[in-house]
Scaffold this active site. Structure first.
Site, PDB file in Angstrom:
ATOM      1  N   ARG A   1      69.404  14.847  22.989  1.00 28.49           N
ATOM      2  CA  ARG A   1      68.236  13.745  22.470  1.00 28.49           C
ATOM      3  C   ARG A   1      66.952  14.645  22.557  1.00 28.49           C
ATOM      4  NH1 ARG A   1      70.616   9.658  25.929  1.00 28.49           N
ATOM      5  NH2 ARG A   1      71.663   8.229  24.499  1.00 28.49           N
TER       6      ARG A   1
ATOM      7  N   LYS B   1      57.915  19.047  10.713  1.00 31.05           N
ATOM      8  CA  LYS B   1      59.099  18.371  10.034  1.00 31.05           C
ATOM      9  C   LYS B   1      60.232  19.346  10.184  1.00 31.05           C
ATOM     10  CE  LYS B   1      56.343  15.930   6.469  1.00 31.05           C
ATOM     11  NZ  LYS B   1      56.074  15.809   5.234  1.00 31.05           N
TER      12      LYS B   1
ATOM     13  N   GLU C   1      51.670  28.571  -0.936  1.00 27.52           N
ATOM     14  CA  GLU C   1      51.206  27.806   0.012  1.00 27.52           C
ATOM     15  C   GLU C   1      49.860  27.969   0.493  1.00 27.52           C
ATOM     16  OE1 GLU C   1      52.649  24.802   0.387  1.00 27.52           O
ATOM     17  OE2 GLU C   1      54.926  25.161   0.081  1.00 27.52           O
TER      18      GLU C   1
ATOM     19  N   LYS D   1      46.524  23.529   8.368  1.00 20.78           N
ATOM     20  CA  LYS D   1      47.676  22.493   8.647  1.00 20.78           C
ATOM     21  C   LYS D   1      47.985  21.778   9.757  1.00 20.78           C
ATOM     22  CE  LYS D   1      52.424  21.676   7.992  1.00 20.78           C
ATOM     23  NZ  LYS D   1      53.666  21.970   7.164  1.00 20.78           N
TER      24      LYS D   1
ATOM     25  N   GLU E   1      52.478  11.057   8.232  1.00 20.71           N
ATOM     26  CA  GLU E   1      52.137  11.186   6.721  1.00 20.71           C
ATOM     27  C   GLU E   1      51.730   9.897   6.464  1.00 20.71           C
ATOM     28  OE1 GLU E   1      54.431  14.000   4.510  1.00 20.71           O
ATOM     29  OE2 GLU E   1      54.057  12.978   2.667  1.00 20.71           O
TER      30      GLU E   1
ATOM     31  N   ARG F   1      47.933  13.570   5.476  1.00 17.82           N
ATOM     32  CA  ARG F   1      49.054  14.516   5.487  1.00 17.82           C
ATOM     33  C   ARG F   1      49.879  14.781   3.817  1.00 17.82           C
ATOM     34  NH1 ARG F   1      53.520  16.488  10.016  1.00 17.82           N
ATOM     35  NH2 ARG F   1      54.249  18.325   8.639  1.00 17.82           N
TER      36      ARG F   1
ATOM     37  N   ASN G   1      50.896  17.923   0.037  1.00 13.51           N
ATOM     38  CA  ASN G   1      51.962  17.924  -1.084  1.00 13.51           C
ATOM     39  C   ASN G   1      51.395  18.257  -2.355  1.00 13.51           C
ATOM     40  OD1 ASN G   1      54.016  17.054   0.775  1.00 13.51           O
ATOM     41  ND2 ASN G   1      53.360  15.005   0.469  1.00 13.51           N
TER      42      ASN G   1
ATOM     43  N   HIS H   1      53.603  19.546  -5.019  1.00 12.00           N
ATOM     44  CA  HIS H   1      55.062  19.283  -4.689  1.00 12.00           C
ATOM     45  C   HIS H   1      55.655  18.225  -5.659  1.00 12.00           C
ATOM     46  CE1 HIS H   1      53.764  21.770  -1.429  1.00 12.00           C
ATOM     47  NE2 HIS H   1      55.026  21.743  -0.918  1.00 12.00           N
TER      48      HIS H   1
ATOM     49  N   HIS I   1      58.954  19.888  -6.673  1.00  8.81           N
ATOM     50  CA  HIS I   1      60.267  19.343  -6.335  1.00  8.81           C
ATOM     51  C   HIS I   1      61.080  19.108  -7.250  1.00  8.81           C
ATOM     52  CE1 HIS I   1      58.861  17.860  -1.965  1.00  8.81           C
ATOM     53  NE2 HIS I   1      59.378  19.301  -1.999  1.00  8.81           N
TER      54      HIS I   1
ATOM     55  N   HIS J   1      60.703  28.062  -3.381  1.00  8.06           N
ATOM     56  CA  HIS J   1      60.101  26.842  -3.098  1.00  8.06           C
ATOM     57  C   HIS J   1      58.642  26.878  -3.302  1.00  8.06           C
ATOM     58  CE1 HIS J   1      58.562  23.049  -1.325  1.00  8.06           C
ATOM     59  NE2 HIS J   1      57.593  23.729  -0.499  1.00  8.06           N
TER      60      HIS J   1
HETATM   61  N1  LIG Z   1      59.675  22.026   7.588  1.00  7.25           N
HETATM   62  C1  LIG Z   1      58.434  21.916   6.570  1.00  7.25           C
HETATM   63  O1  LIG Z   1      57.441  21.589   6.937  1.00  7.25           O
HETATM   64  C2  LIG Z   1      58.499  22.866   5.590  1.00  7.25           C
HETATM   65  C3  LIG Z   1      57.503  23.353   4.741  1.00  7.25           C
HETATM   66  C4  LIG Z   1      57.651  24.011   3.556  1.00  7.25           C
HETATM   67  C5  LIG Z   1      59.124  24.378   3.414  1.00  7.25           C
HETATM   68  N2  LIG Z   1      60.259  24.106   4.075  1.00  7.25           N
HETATM   69  C6  LIG Z   1      61.263  24.723   3.842  1.00  7.25           C
HETATM   70  O2  LIG Z   1      61.432  26.052   3.953  1.00  7.25           O
HETATM   71  C7  LIG Z   1      62.382  26.472   3.155  1.00  7.25           C
HETATM   72  C8  LIG Z   1      62.042  27.852   2.682  1.00  7.25           C
HETATM   73  O3  LIG Z   1      61.650  28.962   3.723  1.00  7.25           O
HETATM   74  P1  LIG Z   1      61.520  30.254   3.504  1.00  7.25           P
HETATM   75  O4  LIG Z   1      60.696  30.524   2.199  1.00  7.25           O
HETATM   76  O5  LIG Z   1      61.153  31.125   4.800  1.00  7.25           O
HETATM   77  O6  LIG Z   1      62.702  31.057   2.720  1.00  7.25           O
HETATM   78  P2  LIG Z   1      64.279  31.488   3.609  1.00  7.25           P
HETATM   79  O7  LIG Z   1      64.299  30.729   4.937  1.00  7.25           O
HETATM   80  O8  LIG Z   1      65.229  30.898   2.568  1.00  7.25           O
HETATM   81  O9  LIG Z   1      64.059  32.794   3.520  1.00  7.25           O
HETATM   82  C9  LIG Z   1      63.993  33.716   2.589  1.00  7.25           C
HETATM   83  C10 LIG Z   1      64.936  34.980   2.761  1.00  7.25           C
HETATM   84  O10 LIG Z   1      64.217  35.856   3.393  1.00  7.25           O
HETATM   85  C11 LIG Z   1      64.958  36.513   4.331  1.00  7.25           C
HETATM   86  N3  LIG Z   1      64.146  36.964   5.553  1.00  7.25           N
HETATM   87  C12 LIG Z   1      63.497  36.068   6.457  1.00  7.25           C
HETATM   88  N4  LIG Z   1      62.622  36.952   7.221  1.00  7.25           N
HETATM   89  C13 LIG Z   1      62.626  38.158   6.473  1.00  7.25           C
HETATM   90  C14 LIG Z   1      62.109  39.439   7.082  1.00  7.25           C
HETATM   91  N5  LIG Z   1      61.036  39.333   7.751  1.00  7.25           N
HETATM   92  N6  LIG Z   1      62.432  40.534   6.623  1.00  7.25           N
HETATM   93  C15 LIG Z   1      63.476  40.465   5.351  1.00  7.25           C
HETATM   94  N7  LIG Z   1      63.923  39.513   5.007  1.00  7.25           N
HETATM   95  C16 LIG Z   1      63.700  38.033   5.672  1.00  7.25           C
HETATM   96  C17 LIG Z   1      65.961  35.355   4.654  1.00  7.25           C
HETATM   97  O11 LIG Z   1      67.098  35.967   5.172  1.00  7.25           O
HETATM   98  C18 LIG Z   1      66.233  34.748   3.317  1.00  7.25           C
HETATM   99  O12 LIG Z   1      67.290  35.367   2.738  1.00  7.25           O
HETATM  100  C19 LIG Z   1      62.961  25.683   2.061  1.00  7.25           C
HETATM  101  O13 LIG Z   1      64.070  25.031   2.488  1.00  7.25           O
HETATM  102  C20 LIG Z   1      61.842  24.336   2.292  1.00  7.25           C
HETATM  103  O14 LIG Z   1      62.047  23.384   1.891  1.00  7.25           O
HETATM  104  C21 LIG Z   1      59.737  23.378   4.998  1.00  7.25           C
END
Ligand SMILES: NC(=O)c1ccc[n+]([C@@H]2O[C@H](COP(=O)([O-])OP(=O)(O)OC[C@H]3O[C@@H](n4cnc5c(N)ncnc54)[C@H](O)[C@@H]3O)[C@@H](O)[C@H]2O)c1
Length: 262
Positions: free
Chosen positions: A21, A43, A85, A127, A137, A141, A145, A148, A152, A165
């Site tokens: 939990r 999120k 972003e 943010k 949201e 909030r 988007n 987006h 999306h 993304h």
């Molecule tokens: N929770 C939220 O509010 C929120 C907001 C925006 C995006 N997201 C989500 O985040 C995801 C995208 O995240 P991301 O852009 O971090 O991509 P990711 O997690 O896919 O990472 C991108 C790549 O970089 C590599 N990597 C990470 N750190 C590294 C470093 N320091 N050096 C070398 N390689 C490294 C990873 O292994 C991966 O191959 C999407 O799924 C998106 O939906 C969530």
């Protein structure tokens, strides 16, 4: 050092929110996107065949630990995707920050630590302020988007394979700006500034898919209300609003303009 980029942070955060939990969570984001966006705001979610982020919760970390040094090993494409972003924050909240990004783009892309630290702090502050006001949201909030709705759709239609993304969000921001110009909400020149900055950052500024394909998927967007897509549209660089009355013809016209490369 374990990498906690967006995907890992979302997954670990979701597990932390449900295991026994809920257990304490510290986010250590290692991509620019995770540092400025996904690690902040609480999120956490995982995807399901029925939709992106379909299973998840709101779960605030106790701490977000950001070290800009880790970005040195990040692929340039990932840096640029995170930058989308960052640019978004300028458009939705702070025109001066947008101008700063225009001036400092080369230093950011070269991973200048001083500039990067400032940019990351500023993005997180924007943010955090938005999320503090509206965690669930129900209101502002949704401004996060911006870009987006179309973004999306692009990700989903290309099965999450073609776009990072941030890249999809970049093209989506241009499309939203096109709708805003057409509605008389935004000056053409401001849209051009946005497009130019995204382009200089090496991000996509066109929407290469057919408008009908995109329109067919929009009603399924999680944020759509009664089958109508919701759009965050810019009123200026630094100010946006949420619109639920954007007509199909307006979207189609904007998408058609976005297919052209100029
Ligand atoms: N929770 C939220 O509010 C929120 C907001 C925006 C995006 N997201 C989500 O985040 C995801 C995208 O995240 P991301 O852009 O971090 O991509 P990711 O997690 O896919 O990472 C991108 C790549 O970089 C590599 N990597 C990470 N750190 C590294 C470093 N320091 N050096 C070398 N390689 C490294 C990873 O292994 C991966 O191959 C999407 O799924 C998106 O939906 C969530």
């Amino acid at each position: 050092m374990p990498w906690a980029a967006g995907v890992v942070g979302d997954l670990a955060g979701f597990v932390a929110s449900t295991y026994m939990r809920g257990i304490s969570l510290i986010q250590v984001p290692t991509t620019l996107l995770a540092q400025v966006d996904s690690s902040v705001g609480g999120k956490v979610a995982v995807n399901h065949p029925l939709g992106k982020n379909m299973i998840g919760s709101f779960y605030q970390p106790q701490l977000v630990f950001i070290d800009v040094h880790v970005l040195k090993t990040l692929a340039p494409r990932e840096v640029r995707a995170g930058l989308a972003e960052v640019i978004k924050y300028g458009v939705i909240h702070d025109g001066d920050f947008f101008s700063y990004l225009e001036g400092q783009l080369q230093q950011i892309l070269a991973l200048d630590e001083g500039v990067l630290s400032y940019v990351i702090k500023k993005s997180c502050a924007i943010k955090a302020r938005v999320v503090e006001e509206d965690e669930r949201e129900d209101g502002v909030r949704a401004f996060l988007n911006f870009g987006h709705t179309i973004g999306h759709a692009l990700e989903a239609l290309t099965f999450y394979r073609n776009y990072r993304h941030g890249e999809a969000v970049a093209a989506g921001m241009v499309a939203a700006a096109e709708i805003a110009v057409e509605r008389g909400l935004l000056e053409e020149e401001e849209k051009n500034r946005l497009k130019k900055l995204l382009d200089r950052a090496g991000l996509p500024v066109t929407v290469p898919l057919a408008a009908d394909e995109i329109l067919s998927i929009l009603p399924r967007d999680k944020k759509a209300r009664h089958g109508r897509p919701r759009f965050v549209l810019p009123l200026a660089l630094g100010s946006v609003n949420l619109f639920e009355d954007v007509e199909t013809d307006e979207i189609r016209a904007a998408l058609e303009r976005c297919r052209k490369t100029e």
